[in-house]
Write an enzyme that holds these catalytic residues in place. Structure first.
Site, PDB file in Angstrom:
ATOM      1  N   GLU A 170     -13.003  29.048  43.523  1.00  0.00           N
ATOM      2  CA  GLU A 170     -13.341  27.753  42.660  1.00  0.00           C
ATOM      3  C   GLU A 170     -13.502  26.786  41.585  1.00  0.00           C
ATOM      4  O   GLU A 170     -13.132  27.165  40.583  1.00  0.00           O
ATOM      5  CB  GLU A 170     -14.602  28.696  41.879  1.00  0.00           C
ATOM      6  CG  GLU A 170     -16.198  29.427  42.588  1.00  0.00           C
ATOM      7  CD  GLU A 170     -17.052  30.457  42.023  1.00  0.00           C
ATOM      8  OE1 GLU A 170     -17.988  31.080  42.597  1.00  0.00           O
ATOM      9  OE2 GLU A 170     -17.050  30.651  40.726  1.00  0.00           O
ATOM     10  N   GLU A 367     -18.767  34.920  48.853  1.00  0.00           N
ATOM     11  CA  GLU A 367     -19.465  35.586  47.683  1.00  0.00           C
ATOM     12  C   GLU A 367     -20.540  34.717  47.271  1.00  0.00           C
ATOM     13  O   GLU A 367     -20.866  34.383  47.817  1.00  0.00           O
ATOM     14  CB  GLU A 367     -18.886  35.088  46.445  1.00  0.00           C
ATOM     15  CG  GLU A 367     -17.494  35.088  45.128  1.00  0.00           C
ATOM     16  CD  GLU A 367     -16.299  34.960  44.141  1.00  0.00           C
ATOM     17  OE1 GLU A 367     -18.140  34.914  43.172  1.00  0.00           O
ATOM     18  OE2 GLU A 367     -16.059  34.732  44.120  1.00  0.00           O
TER      19      GLU A 367
END
Length: 463
Positions: A170, A367
């Site tokens: 991220e 995720e």
């Protein structure tokens, strides 16, 4: 949504079933065994009141408990796991390799492999070394060279064991949280620094791939992005334009250069209009173009819904809400503990976007998960947390993912965040995400009901 019986969902052969975590959120031993400070270690020292009473020193003690955890993974029939290497543990000063760290990680990765669990290892999960932060962190162009060498050392020491690597988790988050929202150190508001740090991150990604593949060509290197689908609050032109700008900044800003090797022209034009375009070097752009991700991890938790702001955008732009502001959908379902919308349908939109707009790149859900506070109230008499809400959350998302795969999207796995309840940045252990419950006082691990359900689901895939 209407649920299919989970027994009827069949995923591709050799599909990855696993979980995800990170070094700073799980390892513990944060100030020992040769490790230097990260920004989180230092920030906790400076302002402990920001951290909900729990710092990064011990976390889930995986440094000492990884063998127990891996056995629990095997018991669940998991076949894959993503975590990260701590840059500050492996190279405490950015130059010297810590041999104790090498031995720890080699044994960690070997143990995973011996238990039939494929490791995917990430280089950077928000844990900036303090020695680099003192030089400016991602705003300093030198970081791309330091990161390139760190990546090279990882393959030299672990490339014989680990075949799947990712450069970043991220990257949008460490840019946005450090230089816009104030949730990561140095917690300042500076859009120009955000743009600079984003560019250096993308260049570091490309340089790392070049260095890693230069050591070994039998590895796969990708990256993990939080692909947050952007939905317009209405069909009005101004709201649609606002959603397009949000999509450029939130999704395509990293996805296009890291996967395609190019920056969207629309993004360049947008930054130029708002006096945020920075100078770039032709040689660096060539590195970015020729060193792209071979696969993609997609972190998905919630969608983004936006509408046009009431005010006119300032020049130079001061905040992102000059371009778009949140829209609250009246039909949304919420996870009240995290304040996030539950919208599994967005996974299908992600699957189709990657199929149609990004050459159907191999990807997996790296995720997905649901954080809930005070889970102890759901314990049964035997001490097992009855987390039916997590089971429902996973099933809803798997049903949507399955539809995307049936329609041709090249998805090869699903990882829940996380395996054992882990430390969560400024929130400590307030919200729990794991298949396995953690007692912070004793470090005892106890499987939750969701772990039993997921094990049964995996077993059924082979019937």
């Amino acid at each position: 949504m209407t649920h299919k019986p989970f027994e009827t969902l069949r995923f591709p052969e050799n599909f990855w079933w696993g979980t995800a975590a990170s070094a700073p959120q799980t390892e513990g031993e944060s100030s020992s065994h040769g490790k230097s400070q990260s920004t989180w270690d230092r920030w906790f020292e400076l302002e402990p009141e920001k951290f909900s009473g729990v710092g990064p020193e011990t976390t889930s003690n995986v440094y000492n408990c990884y063998k127990e955890d891996i056995q629990l993974m095997k018991d669940m029939h998991l076949n894959s796991y993503r975590t990260s290497i701590s840059w500050t543990r492996l190279m405490p000063d950015g130059i010297t390799v810590n041999e104790e760290a090498v031995q720890f990680y080699r044994d960690y990765f070997k143990t995973l492999i011996e238990h039939g669990i494929e490791p995917t290892i990430n280089l950077f999960h928000f844990d900036m070394p303090w020695w680099m932060m003192e030089k400016g962190g991602w705003t300093n162009p030198q970081i791309t060279t330091y990161f390139e060498e760190y990546a090279r050392q990882c393959i030299l020491h672990f490339g014989d064991l680990v075949k799947h690597w990712v450069t970043f988790n991220e990257p949008l988050v460490h840019v946005e949280c450090s230089y816009i929202s104030g949730h990561h150190y140095p917690a300042i508001h500076d859009l120009r620094k955000a743009v600079v740090s984003g560019y250096h991150t993308i260049l570091a990604h490309a340089k790392a791939i070049r260095a890693m593949k230069g050591v070994r060509n039998d590895i796969k290197v990708g990256t993990v992005l939080n692909l947050t689908p952007v939905y317009s609050g209405s069909n009005q032109e101004k709201d649609v334009i606002a959603s397009q700008k949000a999509h450029l900044l939130i999704v395509r800003s990293f996805l296009d250069p890291m996967v395609k090797g190019i920056f969207p022209q629309e993004l360049i034009d947008l930054l130029k209009t708002h006096e945020l375009l920075i100078e770039t070097d032709v040689a660096d752009l060539d590195i970015i173009k020729t060193n792209t991700a071979e696969f993609l991890g997609v972190n998905y938790y919630q969608p983004m819904r936006v509408q046009a702001p009431q005010k006119t955008a300032r020049v130079p732009m001061q905040t992102l809400d000059d371009l778009f502001v949140p829209f609250v959908w009246e039909n949304r379902r919420m996870n009240p503990y995290r304040g996030w919308e539950i919208f599994p349908e967005a996974l299908y939109d992600i699957a189709m976007m990657l199929k149609h707009d990004y050459q159907n790149i191999p990807w997996y859900v790296s995720e997905n998960g649901m954080g809930v506070a005070d889970e102890a109230r759901f314990k049964d008499d035997a001490g097992m947390i009855q987390d039916d809400y997590r089971i429902e959350f996973i099933q809803e998302h798997l049903e949507v993912l399955h539809r995307g795969i049936q329609e041709g999207s090249n998805c090869f796995g699903y990882h829940l965040w996380t395996f054992v309840d882990c430390w969560s940045w400024l929130n400590g252990y307030t919200n729990r995400y794991g298949f396995i419950s953690l007692d912070l006082d004793t470090q005892k691990r106890t499987p939750k009901k969701s772990s039993v359900w997921f094990k049964s689901f995996i077993e059924n895939q082979s019937k």
